[in-house]
Design a protein around this motif. Structure first.
Motif, PDB file in Angstrom:
ATOM      1  N   ASN A  60      11.103  22.405 -33.271  1.00  0.00           N
ATOM      2  CA  ASN A  60      11.789  21.599 -34.284  1.00  0.00           C
ATOM      3  C   ASN A  60      12.638  20.508 -33.658  1.00  0.00           C
ATOM      4  N   ASN A  61      13.308  20.821 -32.530  1.00  0.00           N
ATOM      5  CA  ASN A  61      14.116  19.804 -31.844  1.00  0.00           C
ATOM      6  C   ASN A  61      13.236  18.694 -31.293  1.00  0.00           C
ATOM      7  N   VAL A  62      12.102  19.102 -30.725  1.00  0.00           N
ATOM      8  CA  VAL A  62      11.189  18.112 -30.136  1.00  0.00           C
ATOM      9  C   VAL A  62      10.648  17.191 -31.232  1.00  0.00           C
TER      10      VAL A  62
ATOM     11  N   GLN B 118       8.829  34.898 -36.531  1.00  0.00           N
ATOM     12  CA  GLN B 118       9.248  34.319 -35.253  1.00  0.00           C
ATOM     13  C   GLN B 118       8.225  34.554 -34.141  1.00  0.00           C
ATOM     14  N   SER B 119       6.983  34.247 -34.471  1.00  0.00           N
ATOM     15  CA  SER B 119       5.897  34.213 -33.488  1.00  0.00           C
ATOM     16  C   SER B 119       5.664  35.540 -32.755  1.00  0.00           C
ATOM     17  N   ASP B 120       6.287  36.623 -33.218  1.00  0.00           N
ATOM     18  CA  ASP B 120       5.927  37.913 -32.638  1.00  0.00           C
ATOM     19  C   ASP B 120       4.482  38.219 -32.985  1.00  0.00           C
ATOM     20  N   TYR B 121       4.036  37.662 -34.104  1.00  0.00           N
ATOM     21  CA  TYR B 121       2.702  37.963 -34.592  1.00  0.00           C
ATOM     22  C   TYR B 121       1.767  36.781 -34.425  1.00  0.00           C
ATOM     23  N   PHE B 122       2.207  35.601 -34.820  1.00  0.00           N
ATOM     24  CA  PHE B 122       1.346  34.427 -34.655  1.00  0.00           C
ATOM     25  C   PHE B 122       2.196  33.264 -34.171  1.00  0.00           C
ATOM     26  N   SER B 123       1.540  32.345 -33.466  1.00  0.00           N
ATOM     27  CA  SER B 123       2.301  31.237 -32.876  1.00  0.00           C
ATOM     28  C   SER B 123       2.106  29.942 -33.660  1.00  0.00           C
ATOM     29  N   HIS B 124       0.967  29.829 -34.325  1.00  0.00           N
ATOM     30  CA  HIS B 124       0.653  28.591 -35.031  1.00  0.00           C
ATOM     31  C   HIS B 124       0.133  28.874 -36.438  1.00  0.00           C
ATOM     32  N   VAL B 125       0.279  27.878 -37.281  1.00  0.00           N
ATOM     33  CA  VAL B 125      -0.277  27.955 -38.629  1.00  0.00           C
ATOM     34  C   VAL B 125      -1.294  26.814 -38.756  1.00  0.00           C
ATOM     35  N   SER B 126      -2.570  27.168 -38.893  1.00  0.00           N
ATOM     36  CA  SER B 126      -3.604  26.135 -39.030  1.00  0.00           C
ATOM     37  C   SER B 126      -3.975  25.949 -40.498  1.00  0.00           C
TER      38      SER B 126
ATOM     39  N   ALA C 163       7.378  27.874 -35.813  1.00  0.00           N
ATOM     40  CA  ALA C 163       8.808  27.616 -36.001  1.00  0.00           C
ATOM     41  C   ALA C 163       9.020  26.527 -37.049  1.00  0.00           C
ATOM     42  N   PHE C 164       8.142  25.514 -37.022  1.00  0.00           N
ATOM     43  CA  PHE C 164       8.310  24.430 -37.993  1.00  0.00           C
ATOM     44  C   PHE C 164       7.937  24.917 -39.387  1.00  0.00           C
ATOM     45  N   PHE C 165       6.870  25.685 -39.465  1.00  0.00           N
ATOM     46  CA  PHE C 165       6.439  26.214 -40.761  1.00  0.00           C
ATOM     47  C   PHE C 165       7.549  27.068 -41.367  1.00  0.00           C
ATOM     48  N   GLU C 166       8.142  27.909 -40.555  1.00  0.00           N
ATOM     49  CA  GLU C 166       9.219  28.768 -41.047  1.00  0.00           C
ATOM     50  C   GLU C 166      10.416  27.956 -41.501  1.00  0.00           C
ATOM     51  N   SER C 167      10.679  26.869 -40.784  1.00  0.00           N
ATOM     52  CA  SER C 167      11.857  26.064 -41.127  1.00  0.00           C
ATOM     53  C   SER C 167      11.714  25.416 -42.503  1.00  0.00           C
TER      54      SER C 167
END
Lengths: 177, 490
Positions: free
Chosen positions: B303-305, B146-154, B134-138
Motif C-alpha cells: 500500500n505504501n509503494v 493477511q496473506s497467511d492463506y493467499f498472497s494475491h487476488v486475481s 494487502a491492497f484488497f484488504e485495505s
C-alpha cells in the motif's frame, strides 16, 4: 525394436501435443460445430447458437425447423418417428455464398422453447440449385438446473480455519478498552 | 559581571547554531533540493517528489476490474466492460460490510470446486493482473487473512453456490479460496437481473463457435456501438516549451548541478551528477526518468509503494490530459520482483474510455518502477490535447464485424505475426494453422486502437484478440487489421 519404440513414442507425443478439434458433425465441405450437443443429441439453454465452418468454394443454405409433435425425451433415440413428420420453419432460410477461403456461418437464435429441432443444410451449385441436403436433429432442453446441486455443506469442513474471530478475541477487546 | 558572561555565552550559542544551519543548508543546496523538498526530506522520502499543491488522487480509484464475467445460471454468460467500474464500486460497498463481520472463516477450494461454483449463477470480477492481498484488504478496512492463506487476488466472485461466501482466485499460487460469513452480504440476484437488462452480448466457450479446443469464454459478435474518438494535439513546440517546468519537478527549482543536453534529433536530456538521475524528453512528448538504484530500504508494504507511485505521477507530469473527463486512468498491471533485500514493483496505468483501454499510443501509457523506497524508472507523456477538441463519432453503418469471419480471413496473417514474435514456435506450425491460432487465444474483448496524425490522434473502436500479451487489433466495424501490440516484451 528400438526404432519401432522411438517411432511409437514420437507418435504418442505428436498425438498428445496436438490441439484437440472438438467432435464436429463433419461433411465434405463443411463441419457443424454448434448446436453443440451431448451424445444424446441434447443442447441446453434457451438461446441456440449455430456455427458452421465452411470450406472455400462452398455455397450453403441454412434453415432451422421445429417439430411441435415432439414428446419430451432425454435423447434423440427416444423420439418417436411421428415427431419428425410435422415441421415448422423457424426464422428465415439463409444462404452462405461461396468464398475463396474458409469461413463461418454463425447465428444466434434467442428465446428458443424446449423441444425437437433440426438444422437443415442444403449444398448449392453455381446456379443456386440444391445438390445435397443434410439435417442435424437435436433436442433443446432448459439448462440443467444446478441450483439443486450442493457444492458446500452448510457446516464448513474441518479444513476451515478461523482467523478473524481469533484476531478479535486476542486483540479486539484490548483495543476497545 | 555575571550578566556580560551570560551575554557572551548566548552569542557563542547563536554562532554555533548559525554555523550548523549553514552546514545543513549547504548540504541540501548540494543535493539540489528546494526548500519544500527539505521539509519533505525530514520524512525520509523523495526530496524531489513533492506535490505542487495538487492533492494526489485516491489510490483506490485506480483499481477496477478489467471485466466482470457473469453467469446467468441458465447456460448464458456475458462479460461487462463498461459496467465494470460501477459494479466494482457497488461490490466494494458490500465488501466493507462483509469484512467487518464477525467469525469469518476461510477454506481452500479445489479447482473443480471453483469451476463448479462459477458454473452456477455468479458474478466474477477479473482484474487481469494479480492484486496484492494487502491492497484488497485495505479496500474493506480490514486485515483478515493477511496473506497467511493467499498472497494475491486475481479474481473475486460471488455465486449462488454459497451466497454467504466470498470467492477468491489467486493466480500467483494457483489456488482458490472462499471466505465464509454468517449471512448474505451481496445482492447477487438483483445485480444479475440488472446486468441481464443492460448487457446483450452473449459469451460462449470458444470451442462452441470456432470448433477448436479452447475453454475461454468469448463473444463472436457484439451489439455494443462504440464511437470513434478524436483529439486535437497540442503542437510539439508548445509541449517542449514546458520541458523546463517538468525538469524542475525532478531536480528542484534551481536545477543546480544539472546539465541539459540537446541532441541532433531534438531529444532533451537532463542529467544530475554523473547520471545518477536522468530525465529524457523525446520530441513526441514522451519522457523517461531513471535513477540509479541506491536504496537498500525495503518498505515491503504494498500500500505504501502504491501510494508513492500515485503521488509521484501526480506531481511529475501527472495523469493524462485529454481535455475531457470521459477518459480516466486505471491500473492495468502490477508486477514485483525480489532481489536480495530489496523488492521492485512495476505499475502500468492506461487511459480508458468507459473502461475500454486506449491501446497502441505510447502517450496513453504510464509506467513506474519502484525499487525499495526509490523511484528507479518512470515513463510518462507531456502530450496534451486541446480542451474541448474531444469528439465522439458514431458510425453510420452499425453492423459490427464477426470474430469468426476475422479469424477465418486472417488466421494465416496472425500465425505469421505470432511466429515472428516468438509466441508460437516453428514446430507448432505442424498443426492446422487455424486451430493453432484459435487454441492460443487468451481473451477477446473490445477496446481502442490509436492512429496518430499530424494534428490529431484518433482512437478506432476495435476487437482486441489477445494471445497471452500479444494483441491483434481489428476494426470493430470493417473487420480490417489495425495493428499489433506485443506486451510480452515489456
Amino acid at each position: 525394436m528400438r526404432k519401432i519404440l522411438s517411432v511409437l513414442i514420437a507418435l504418442i507425443l505428436c498425438i498428445s501435443s496436438s490441439v484437440m478439434v472438438f467432435a464436429q458433425d463433419s461433411h465434405d465441405d463443411y463441419s457443424i460445430i454448434s448446436p453443440y450437443t451431448s451424445d444424446e443429441g441434447v443442447a441446453y439453454g434457451d438461446n441456440l447458437l449455430i456455427s458452421v465452418k465452411v470450406d472455400e468454394g462452398t455455397a450453403l443454405r441454412f434453415t432451422v425447423f421445429s417439430y411441435p409433435n415432439y414428446t419430451s425425451a432425454d435423447s434423440l433415440s427416444m423420439v418417436p418417428a411421428i415427431s419428425f413428420t410435422v415441421e415448422e420453419q423457424i426464422g428465415i432460410s439463409e444462404d452462405y455464398e461461396k468464398r475463396d477461403r474458409i469461413g463461418f456461418y454463425t447465428k444466434q437464435l434467442n428465446d428458443i422453447e424446449p423441444g425437437l429441432y433440426s438444422l437443415k443444410v442444403d449444398s448449392l451449385d453455381g446456379n443456386g440449385n440444391i445438390t445435397d441436403t443434410y439435417s442435424k436433429y437435436f433436442i433443446v432442453k432448459p439448462n440443467a438446473s444446478k441450483t439443486t446441486t450442493t457444492i458446500y455443506e452448510s457446516q464448513p469442513s474441518n479444513k476451515v480455519l478461523f482467523f478473524q474471530s481469533v484476531f478479535k478475541s486476542l486483540f479486539g477487546s484490548a483495543a476497545e478498552e | 559581571m555575571n550578566r556580560s558572561v551570560y551575554k557572551e555565552r548566548f552569542k557563542t550559542i547563536i554562532i554555533v547554531v548559525l554555523f550548523l544551519l549553514t552546514v545543513l543548508l549547504s548540504y541540501f543546496y548540494w543535493q539540489g533540493s528546494s526548500i519544500s523538498g527539505i521539509k519533505e526530506s525530514v520524512n525520509g522520502h523523495f526530496p524531489s517528489t513533492l506535490f505542487t499543491g495538487e492533492t494526489p488522487p485516491d489510490t483506490a480509484s485506480f483499481v477496477a476490474p478489467e471485466t466482470v464475467d457473469v453467469n446467468f445460471g441458465n447456460g448464458i454468460y456475458t462479460s461487462c466492460q463498461d459496467l465494470a467500474p460501477q459494479l466494482w464500486s457497488d461490490f466494494v460497498d458490500s465488501y466493507i460490510v462483509f469484512s467487518e463481520m464477525e467469525n469469518l472463516m476461510i477454506e481452500e477450494l479445489s479447482e473443480a470446486q471453483w469451476l463448479e461454483t462459477m458454473d452456477m449463477k455468479s458474478i466474477q470480477f477479473v482484474f487481469g493482473y494479480d492484486l496484492p492481498v494487502a491492497f484488497f484488504e485495505s479496500l474493506g478496512g480490514s486485515n483478515f487473512g493477511q496473506s497467511d492463506y493467499f498472497s494475491h487476488v486475481s479474481s473475486v466472485a460471488m455465486s449462488e453456490a454459497s451466497t454467504t461466501s466470498l470467492f477468491i482466485k489467486d493466480d500467483v499460487s494457483d489456488k482458490y479460496y472462499r471466505i465464509i460469513s454468517d449471512s448474505d452480504f451481496y445482492p447477487l440476484e438483483e445485480k444479475v437481473s440488472e446486468i441481464s437488462h443492460t448487457v446483450s452480448d452473449q459469451y460462449y466457450p470458444i470451442y462452441m463457435f470456432l470448433g477448436t479446443e479452447n475453454y475461454k469464454m468469448a463473444p463472436f459478435s457484439t451489439a455494443v456501438l462504440l464511437p470513434e474518438l478524436s483529439f486535437a494535439k497540442t503542437a510539439n513546440e508548445s509541449i517542449l516549451s514546458s520541458e523546463k517546468e517538468l525538469a524542475k519537478t525532478f531536480f528542484g527549482e534551481n536545477l543546480d548541478f544539472v546539465r541539459r543536453i540537446v541532441d541532433d534529433s531534438g531529444t532533451i536530456t537532463y542529467m544530475y551528477g554523473y547520471g545518477e538521475k536522468m530525465l529524457t524528453i523525446y520530441k513526441n512528448g514522451i519522457f523517461e526518468y531513471k535513477e540509479t538504484p541506491s536504496s537498500d530500504e525495503n518498505p515491503t508494504e504494498f500500500n505504501n509503494v502504491f501510494d508513492t507511485a500515485v503521488s509521484f505521477i501526480s506531481s511529475h507530469g501527472g495523469w493524462y490530459s485529454f481535455g475531457t473527463d470521459k477518459i480516466s486512468s486505471q491500473l492495468r498491471s502490477v508486477s514485483s520482483t525480489s532481489v536480495p533485500k530489496v523488492d521492485t514493483y512495476n505499475f502500468d496505468f492506461s487511459a480508458e474510455y468507459e473502461n475500454r483501454t486506449l491501446y497502441g499510443n505510447s502517450s496513453s501509457q504510464i509506467t513506474i518502477e519502484i525499487t525499495g523506497d526509490q523511484i528507479t524508472y518512470y515513463r510518462g507523456s507531456m502530450t496534451s490535447f486541446h480542451e474541448g477538441s474531444f469528439t465522439e463519432t458514431y458510425p453510420e453503418n452499425t453492423a459490427n464485424s464477426l470474430i469468426t469471419d476475422i479469424l477465418a480471413k486472417d488466421h494465416q496473417k496472425i500465425a505469421q505475426a505470432l511466429l515472428e514474435h516468438d509466441i508460437i514456435t516453428p514446430n507448432d506450425q505442424e498443426m492446422d494453422l487455424f486451430d493453432l491460432v484459435v487454441s492460443n487465444i487468451s481473451s477477446i474483448s473490445t477496446g481502442y486502437y490509436s492512429q496518430t496524425f499530424e494534428d490529431q490522434v484518433r482512437f478506432i473502436p476495435a476487437w482486441v484478440i489477445d494471445f497471452s500479451g500479444f494483441k491483434a487489433f481489428y476494426n470493430l466495424y470493417s473487420g480490417e487489421l489495425l495493428g499489433y501490440l506485443n506486451e510480452t516484451e515489456h
